[in-house]
Design a protein around this motif. Structure first.
Motif, short mmCIF file in Angstrom:
data_model
loop_
_atom_site.label_atom_id
_atom_site.label_comp_id
_atom_site.label_asym_id
_atom_site.label_seq_id
_atom_site.Cartn_x
_atom_site.Cartn_y
_atom_site.Cartn_z
N GLU A 252 -45.00 132.17 96.61
CA GLU A 252 -43.91 131.19 96.59
C GLU A 252 -44.34 129.91 95.87
N THR A 253 -45.53 129.44 96.16
CA THR A 253 -46.06 128.25 95.50
C THR A 253 -46.09 128.44 93.99
N ARG A 254 -46.54 129.61 93.56
CA ARG A 254 -46.62 129.89 92.12
C ARG A 254 -45.23 129.90 91.48
N GLU A 255 -44.25 130.51 92.16
CA GLU A 255 -42.90 130.60 91.61
C GLU A 255 -42.25 129.22 91.51
N PHE A 256 -42.37 128.41 92.55
CA PHE A 256 -41.81 127.05 92.51
C PHE A 256 -42.49 126.21 91.43
N ASP A 257 -43.79 126.30 91.35
CA ASP A 257 -44.55 125.54 90.36
C ASP A 257 -44.11 125.93 88.95
N GLN A 258 -43.94 127.20 88.72
CA GLN A 258 -43.54 127.69 87.40
C GLN A 258 -42.13 127.21 87.04
N HIS A 259 -41.23 127.24 88.02
CA HIS A 259 -39.86 126.82 87.74
C HIS A 259 -39.79 125.31 87.48
N LEU A 260 -40.55 124.54 88.22
CA LEU A 260 -40.58 123.09 87.98
C LEU A 260 -41.15 122.79 86.60
N GLU A 261 -42.14 123.54 86.18
CA GLU A 261 -42.72 123.38 84.84
C GLU A 261 -41.66 123.64 83.78
N GLU A 262 -40.85 124.65 83.96
CA GLU A 262 -39.78 124.95 83.01
C GLU A 262 -38.73 123.83 82.98
N LEU A 263 -38.40 123.31 84.15
CA LEU A 263 -37.42 122.23 84.24
C LEU A 263 -37.89 120.99 83.50
N ILE A 264 -39.10 120.56 83.78
CA ILE A 264 -39.59 119.31 83.18
C ILE A 264 -39.81 119.48 81.68
N ASN A 265 -40.17 120.70 81.26
CA ASN A 265 -40.33 120.98 79.84
C ASN A 265 -38.97 120.92 79.14
N TYR A 266 -37.94 121.46 79.80
CA TYR A 266 -36.57 121.40 79.27
C TYR A 266 -36.11 119.95 79.15
N HIS A 267 -36.40 119.16 80.16
CA HIS A 267 -36.05 117.73 80.13
C HIS A 267 -36.72 117.04 78.94
N GLU A 268 -37.98 117.34 78.72
CA GLU A 268 -38.73 116.74 77.61
C GLU A 268 -38.12 117.14 76.27
N MET A 269 -37.74 118.42 76.12
CA MET A 269 -37.15 118.89 74.87
C MET A 269 -35.82 118.19 74.59
N ILE A 270 -35.03 117.96 75.64
CA ILE A 270 -33.75 117.29 75.47
C ILE A 270 -33.95 115.86 74.94
N LEU A 271 -34.91 115.14 75.52
CA LEU A 271 -35.18 113.77 75.07
C LEU A 271 -35.71 113.76 73.64
N LEU A 272 -36.51 114.75 73.29
CA LEU A 272 -37.02 114.84 71.91
C LEU A 272 -35.88 115.14 70.94
N LYS A 273 -34.92 115.95 71.39
CA LYS A 273 -33.76 116.24 70.53
C LYS A 273 -32.93 114.99 70.30
N TYR A 274 -32.82 114.17 71.33
CA TYR A 274 -32.04 112.92 71.19
C TYR A 274 -32.67 112.01 70.14
N THR A 275 -33.99 111.94 70.11
CA THR A 275 -34.67 111.08 69.14
C THR A 275 -34.78 111.71 67.76
N GLY A 276 -34.31 112.95 67.63
CA GLY A 276 -34.33 113.61 66.33
C GLY A 276 -35.65 114.25 65.97
N LYS A 277 -36.54 114.42 66.92
CA LYS A 277 -37.86 114.99 66.63
C LYS A 277 -37.84 116.52 66.60
N ILE A 278 -36.84 117.12 67.26
CA ILE A 278 -36.64 118.55 67.17
C ILE A 278 -35.16 118.82 66.89
N LYS A 279 -34.86 120.00 66.34
CA LYS A 279 -33.49 120.32 65.96
C LYS A 279 -32.68 120.85 67.15
N GLU A 280 -33.06 122.01 67.62
CA GLU A 280 -32.35 122.64 68.72
C GLU A 280 -33.33 123.12 69.78
#
Length: 360
Positions: A252-280
């Motif tokens: 359970e710890t591993r699954e929650f940790d992995q999902h949180l990692e995906e969430l925060i990575n998605y958040h980071e990608m969205i902010l990078l897209k806003y600044t124009g550093k990545i396309k999609e």
């Protein structure tokens, strides 16, 4: 290390300008113009203009009361004290709390002469205060006008980096308690500053959009960025309150940790897209995954009742966080498309009429 911000420097410049103008006009004493300038400097152009208007109204009222009191009752210490009380009461009734301090100074300046010299002398002192207010407003709009869009995005970036560290280590519990508390306290202070910056941006959008070009879509994006940050803070709180108390298994710890990692990575990608550093953003289906993750917790019959309830609470907040991120992603897409459309329209205008570019 102490740093001097623009507002500190502008306060000093406003005081200098007020002193020079009063001396040039032959107004005495100039020190009260400096005091008025200090009270009028505000963090935004709109708030500075609002402060000037409120101060002008309140000080005009104070001046009328002061002159009337002198003609009727004189300017003894008892009379001055009573007038001060009356001014405070009237200011509170008229909801001019922010102008009380300077209004009281104006009244005191006008009534404090040992020998009253008439309405001309009182008017002279009132003008001194107005010079100080005007000097502050002039400096605020000319010298280094605040760029709150830039300030907001920079503070958002630093706040997200702190939150990213906390969320990525929330389940693995790798940070020491001292480090976690220090970062947590720092993050909360940054979020408070972001809220203040957003309020200023929203005020300017509402009050001076006709005078100053403001992109309303961008402010909507900022609002959603702040909502995502708040949701991340809520997630950290919920994990702290429920995850470890549920006595999770290693899987359970591993699954929650992995999902949180995906969430925060998605958040980071969205902010990078806003600044124009990545396309999609690829594989942007985290909302569906979060929903399946929550359903899996709810349907699993292996968990004990209390254990399951705690994990369902965490899973619900995870789903809400993913929902807010998905909404932010959509708003940024809309904002970028609108911005590109405007840029293309401007380019076509310039190509049709090159004189437009020369005028700019």
């Amino acid at each position: 290390m102490i740093t001097l911000g623009p507002r500190v420097l502008k306060t000093g410049l406003a005081v200098v300008l007020a002193l020079y103008i009063t001396k040039w006009l032959g107004l005495e004493p100039p020190v009260f113009a400096a005091i008025a300038a200090t009270f009028t400097i505000q963090p935004s152009i709109y708030r500075s203009w609002k402060q000037v208007m409120e101060q002008f109204q309140a000080n005009t009222l104070g001046a009328i009361i002061a002159v009337s009191s002198i003609y009727l009752f004189g300017n003894s210490p008892i009379v001055i004290g009573l007038v001060m009380v009356i001014v405070i009461i009237i200011s509170l009734k008229l909801k001019m709390e922010g102008s009380i301090s300077l209004t009281l100074i104006t009244v005191l300046v006008m009534m404090s002469s040992q020998e009253y010299q008439g309405i001309v002398a009182a008017g002279n002192k009132f003008i001194i205060v107005l010079v100080g207010m005007g000097s502050a407003f002039l400096v605020n709009i000319i010298i280094s006008p605040p760029n709150y869009n830039k300030n907001f995005t920079e503070k958002m970036d630093s706040s997200f980096r702190t939150m990213s560290l906390l969320i990525r280590t929330a389940i693995s519990n790798e940070l020491t308690e001292k480090t976690f508390q220090a970062q947590w306290s720092h993050l909360k202070k940054d979020v408070t500053k972001l809220e203040d910056l957003y309020k200023i941006l929203d005020e300017e959008r509402e009050k001076i959009s006709k005078l100053k070009s403001l992109d309303v879509r961008e402010i909507v994006v900022f609002k959603q960025m702040l909502a995502c940050l708040h949701q991340g803070l809520k997630l950290l709180d919920i994990i702290e309150d429920h995850f470890f108390q549920s006595r999770p298994e290693q899987e359970e710890t591993r699954e929650f940790d992995q999902h949180l990692e995906e969430l925060i990575n998605y958040h980071e990608m969205i902010l990078l897209k806003y600044t124009g550093k990545i396309k999609e953003i690829e594989n942007a289906d985290l909302l569906e995954e979060s929903g399946q993750f929550l359903e899996g917790i709810m349907e699993d019959t292996f968990y004990e009742r209390e254990h399951k309830l705690r994990l369902v609470i965490i899973g619900s907040v995870i789903f809400d966080y993913a929902f807010q991120l998905e909404r932010l992603n959509d708003l940024i897409d809309q904002y970028r498309k609108k911005k590109q459309h405007v840029e293309k329209a401007n380019l076509r205008t310039i190509l049709k009429n090159p004189r437009v570019l020369l005028k700019k």
